[in-house]
Design a protein around this motif. Structure first.
Motif, PDB file in Angstrom:
ATOM      1  N   GLU A   1       7.597  11.819  -5.707  1.00 45.30           N
ATOM      2  CA  GLU A   1       6.942  10.521  -5.808  1.00 45.30           C
ATOM      3  C   GLU A   1       7.834   9.415  -5.249  1.00 45.30           C
ATOM      4  O   GLU A   1       9.047   9.582  -5.132  1.00 45.30           O
ATOM      5  CB  GLU A   1       6.587  10.234  -7.273  1.00 45.30           C
ATOM      6  N   PRO A   2       7.238   8.281  -4.890  1.00 41.16           N
ATOM      7  CA  PRO A   2       8.032   7.159  -4.386  1.00 41.16           C
ATOM      8  C   PRO A   2       8.979   6.613  -5.457  1.00 41.16           C
ATOM      9  O   PRO A   2       8.910   6.994  -6.628  1.00 41.16           O
ATOM     10  CB  PRO A   2       6.963   6.108  -4.022  1.00 41.16           C
ATOM     11  N   ASP A   3       9.837   5.680  -5.057  1.00 36.57           N
ATOM     12  CA  ASP A   3      10.749   5.016  -5.987  1.00 36.57           C
ATOM     13  C   ASP A   3       9.955   3.914  -6.691  1.00 36.57           C
ATOM     14  O   ASP A   3       9.903   2.773  -6.240  1.00 36.57           O
ATOM     15  CB  ASP A   3      11.935   4.429  -5.223  1.00 36.57           C
ATOM     16  N   TRP A   4       9.300   4.286  -7.804  1.00 35.82           N
ATOM     17  CA  TRP A   4       8.428   3.336  -8.497  1.00 35.82           C
ATOM     18  C   TRP A   4       9.196   2.132  -9.015  1.00 35.82           C
ATOM     19  O   TRP A   4       8.660   1.007  -9.030  1.00 35.82           O
ATOM     20  CB  TRP A   4       7.699   4.035  -9.641  1.00 35.82           C
ATOM     21  N   ALA A   5      10.439   2.319  -9.445  1.00 37.37           N
ATOM     22  CA  ALA A   5      11.239   1.199  -9.948  1.00 37.37           C
ATOM     23  C   ALA A   5      11.457   0.156  -8.861  1.00 37.37           C
ATOM     24  O   ALA A   5      11.319  -1.050  -9.098  1.00 37.37           O
ATOM     25  CB  ALA A   5      12.575   1.704 -10.495  1.00 37.37           C
ATOM     26  N   ALA A   6      11.780   0.621  -7.665  1.00 38.67           N
ATOM     27  CA  ALA A   6      12.006  -0.300  -6.547  1.00 38.67           C
ATOM     28  C   ALA A   6      10.723  -1.018  -6.167  1.00 38.67           C
ATOM     29  O   ALA A   6      10.726  -2.218  -5.872  1.00 38.67           O
ATOM     30  CB  ALA A   6      12.564   0.460  -5.352  1.00 38.67           C
TER      31      ALA A   6
ATOM     32  N   PHE B   1       0.867  -1.180   0.000  1.00 36.92           N
ATOM     33  CA  PHE B   1       0.000   0.000   0.000  1.00 36.92           C
ATOM     34  C   PHE B   1       0.901   1.226   0.000  1.00 36.92           C
ATOM     35  O   PHE B   1       1.721   1.402   0.903  1.00 36.92           O
ATOM     36  CB  PHE B   1      -0.906   0.004   1.237  1.00 36.92           C
ATOM     37  N   VAL B   2       0.751   2.075  -0.994  1.00 38.71           N
ATOM     38  CA  VAL B   2       1.667   3.206  -1.129  1.00 38.71           C
ATOM     39  C   VAL B   2       0.908   4.442  -1.579  1.00 38.71           C
ATOM     40  O   VAL B   2      -0.025   4.368  -2.373  1.00 38.71           O
ATOM     41  CB  VAL B   2       2.802   2.854  -2.137  1.00 38.71           C
ATOM     42  N   THR B   3       1.303   5.583  -1.050  1.00 39.18           N
ATOM     43  CA  THR B   3       0.743   6.856  -1.508  1.00 39.18           C
ATOM     44  C   THR B   3       1.529   7.339  -2.716  1.00 39.18           C
ATOM     45  O   THR B   3       2.739   7.089  -2.826  1.00 39.18           O
ATOM     46  CB  THR B   3       0.781   7.914  -0.397  1.00 39.18           C
ATOM     47  N   ALA B   4       0.847   8.013  -3.628  1.00 41.34           N
ATOM     48  CA  ALA B   4       1.482   8.426  -4.879  1.00 41.34           C
ATOM     49  C   ALA B   4       2.377   9.647  -4.734  1.00 41.34           C
ATOM     50  O   ALA B   4       3.096   9.990  -5.671  1.00 41.34           O
ATOM     51  CB  ALA B   4       0.413   8.696  -5.934  1.00 41.34           C
ATOM     52  N   HIS B   5       2.306  10.328  -3.600  1.00 41.67           N
ATOM     53  CA  HIS B   5       3.183  11.491  -3.436  1.00 41.67           C
ATOM     54  C   HIS B   5       3.631  11.602  -1.992  1.00 41.67           C
ATOM     55  O   HIS B   5       2.897  11.278  -1.066  1.00 41.67           O
ATOM     56  CB  HIS B   5       2.492  12.779  -3.888  1.00 41.67           C
ATOM     57  N   LEU B   6       4.859  12.045  -1.829  1.00 35.39           N
ATOM     58  CA  LEU B   6       5.454  12.194  -0.509  1.00 35.39           C
ATOM     59  C   LEU B   6       5.162  13.584   0.045  1.00 35.39           C
ATOM     60  O   LEU B   6       4.564  14.425  -0.613  1.00 35.39           O
ATOM     61  CB  LEU B   6       6.963  11.941  -0.596  1.00 35.39           C
ATOM     62  N   ARG B   7       5.617  13.825   1.269  1.00 38.64           N
ATOM     63  CA  ARG B   7       5.311  15.085   1.932  1.00 38.64           C
ATOM     64  C   ARG B   7       5.871  16.278   1.180  1.00 38.64           C
ATOM     65  O   ARG B   7       5.277  17.361   1.175  1.00 38.64           O
ATOM     66  CB  ARG B   7       5.855  15.056   3.368  1.00 38.64           C
ATOM     67  N   ASP B   8       7.019  16.080   0.527  1.00 40.48           N
ATOM     68  CA  ASP B   8       7.632  17.181  -0.239  1.00 40.48           C
ATOM     69  C   ASP B   8       7.127  17.230  -1.676  1.00 40.48           C
ATOM     70  O   ASP B   8       7.703  17.895  -2.530  1.00 40.48           O
ATOM     71  CB  ASP B   8       9.159  17.060  -0.214  1.00 40.48           C
TER      72      ASP B   8
ATOM     73  N   MET C   1      -4.222   7.982  -3.784  1.00 40.08           N
ATOM     74  CA  MET C   1      -4.033   9.395  -4.099  1.00 40.08           C
ATOM     75  C   MET C   1      -3.168   9.603  -5.337  1.00 40.08           C
ATOM     76  O   MET C   1      -2.331  10.493  -5.403  1.00 40.08           O
ATOM     77  CB  MET C   1      -3.437  10.135  -2.891  1.00 40.08           C
ATOM     78  N   GLY C   2      -3.409   8.767  -6.339  1.00 44.89           N
ATOM     79  CA  GLY C   2      -2.597   8.841  -7.547  1.00 44.89           C
ATOM     80  C   GLY C   2      -3.361   9.159  -8.816  1.00 44.89           C
ATOM     81  O   GLY C   2      -2.772   9.154  -9.900  1.00 44.89           O
ATOM     82  N   ALA C   3      -4.659   9.441  -8.714  1.00 43.25           N
ATOM     83  CA  ALA C   3      -5.469   9.661  -9.923  1.00 43.25           C
ATOM     84  C   ALA C   3      -4.933  10.809 -10.773  1.00 43.25           C
ATOM     85  O   ALA C   3      -4.919  10.728 -12.001  1.00 43.25           O
ATOM     86  CB  ALA C   3      -6.922   9.920  -9.533  1.00 43.25           C
ATOM     87  N   SER C   4      -4.490  11.878 -10.136  1.00 38.23           N
ATOM     88  CA  SER C   4      -4.011  13.039 -10.896  1.00 38.23           C
ATOM     89  C   SER C   4      -2.614  12.818 -11.470  1.00 38.23           C
ATOM     90  O   SER C   4      -2.151  13.600 -12.299  1.00 38.23           O
ATOM     91  CB  SER C   4      -3.999  14.289  -9.999  1.00 38.23           C
ATOM     92  N   ARG C   5      -1.952  11.730 -11.039  1.00 34.61           N
ATOM     93  CA  ARG C   5      -0.587  11.448 -11.501  1.00 34.61           C
ATOM     94  C   ARG C   5      -0.508  10.121 -12.246  1.00 34.61           C
ATOM     95  O   ARG C   5       0.577   9.573 -12.405  1.00 34.61           O
ATOM     96  CB  ARG C   5       0.362  11.402 -10.304  1.00 34.61           C
TER      97      ARG C   5
END
Length: 254
Positions: free
Chosen positions: A153-158, A143-150, A170-174
Motif C-alpha cells: 500500500e502507499p505511504d498513507w501517513a505521508a 488521486f491515489v490507488t490503494a495498492h501498488l504493483r507489488d 480501488m480501495g473498497a476491499s482494504r
C-alpha cells in the motif's frame, strides 16, 4: 497496407450523457472497439455497423484479460490498417495503464490519440455535491490507488500529512486498513465518504467519519467499484445530510 492508429477513449463513469462529443465521434469512426469491463455496454450503440467489438475486461479481484494480450491486440489490428478504439472507464490517463499502452504502441510505430474524460473521482464528488478542493479546507487533491504493483500500500501517513483531499481508487476491499493507517495521522472525526458505482444508475453514497467509514461500508455492503474520499472538504457533504436530516446512506435512481 498503411498502418492504422489507436485512440484511447475515456468512457467516463458510466452515464453516456457524460461522454464528450470527441469520444462519441471516435467510437463512431472505429473499426475495432476494445472495451473495458466497467464501461457501460450501451456505448456500443454509438459504433458504426461494421465495427468489431472485443471485450477486454480488467477488474481487481476478478478474472481479467492480461495486459500484454490487450497490447498485442491493439498492435495487431493497427498494423492491419485498422482504427482501434481502446475504450476505458473513467479517464484513460488515470489508473488505466495508458502509459504502458502508449509506450508499447509508439515503440511499434503506431500513432496514438488520447480522448480525455471524467474520472470516477470527479463523479463521486459530484454525487456528494461537494468540491474536491475548498479554500476553507484544502488547496489540492491527491488521486491515489490503494495498492501498488507489488500489492503493498502507499505511504498513507505521508499522504495524510499533506492536508489535501484524498481520492482513493480501488480501495473498497482494504477500507479497514486504509482508515486505520490514515487515522494515525488524521483525527477520527475527519470527514470521509465512499461512492460505489459513481456516475451510474447503481450509484450508492455513504458519508461518515474516518473512524466510522469502514464499519459503515461493511454494514451497507459497499464494495468495488468504489472511490473513497477523505478530507475536510468532504465535510460539506456531511453538513448537507445533517441539514436535511437525511440518513447517511443515500441512493440515486437512474
Amino acid at each position: 497496407m498503411n498502418t492504422g492508429k489507436v485512440t484511447l477513449v475515456s468512457a467516463g463513469p458510466g452515464d453516456l450523457d457524460l461522454l464528450t462529443f470527441r469520444a462519441a465521434k471516435a467510437i463512431a469512426a472505429g473499426d475495432v472497439l476494445l472495451i473495458d469491463d466497467l464501461v457501460n455496454e450501451e456505448i456500443t450503440t454509438l459504433k458504426s455497423a461494421h465495427a468489431r467489438v472485443v471485450k477486454v475486461g480488467k477488474r481487481g479481484g476478478c478474472k481479467s484479460t492480461p495486459q500484454a494480450f490487450i497490447q498485442r491486440l491493439m498492435r495487431r489490428y493497427a498494423l492491419q490498417g485498422k482504427h482501434v478504439v481502446r475504450i476505458k472507464g473513467g479517464d484513460a490517463l488515470l489508473f488505466g495503464r495508458a502509459g504502458e499502452e502508449i509506450a508499447d504502441l509508439r515503440h511499434a510505430g503506431i500513432a496514438v490519440e488520447i480522448v480525455n474524460g471524467i474520472s470516477s473521482g470527479f463523479a463521486a464528488a459530484a454525487a456528494l455535491g461537494v468540491s474536491l478542493t475548498h479554500r476553507d479546507h484544502c488547496q489540492g487533491v491527491i488521486f491515489v490507488t490503494a495498492h501498488l504493483r507489488d500489492n503493498t500500500e502507499p505511504d498513507w501517513a505521508a499522504l495524510a500529512a499533506t492536508g489535501m483531499t484524498l481520492a482513493i481508487y480501488m480501495g473498497a476491499s482494504r477500507i479497514d486498513s486504509i482508515s486505520e493507517a490514515l487515522s494515525r495521522t488524521l483525527t477520527p472525526d475527519t470527514p470521509a465518504a465512499v461512492v460505489q458505482w459513481a456516475g451510474t444508475s447503481r450509484e450508492k453514497r455513504l458519508c461518515a467519519t474516518l473512524g466510522d467509514i469502514a464499519a459503515c461500508a461493511a454494514e451497507q455492503h459497499v464494495a468495488s467499484p468504489a472511490v473513497i474520499l477523505v478530507g475536510g472538504a468532504i465535510g460539506e457533504a456531511m453538513a448537507q445530510v445533517s441539514a436535511r436530516s437525511e440518513p447517511m446512506l443515500q441512493r440515486l435512481s437512474a
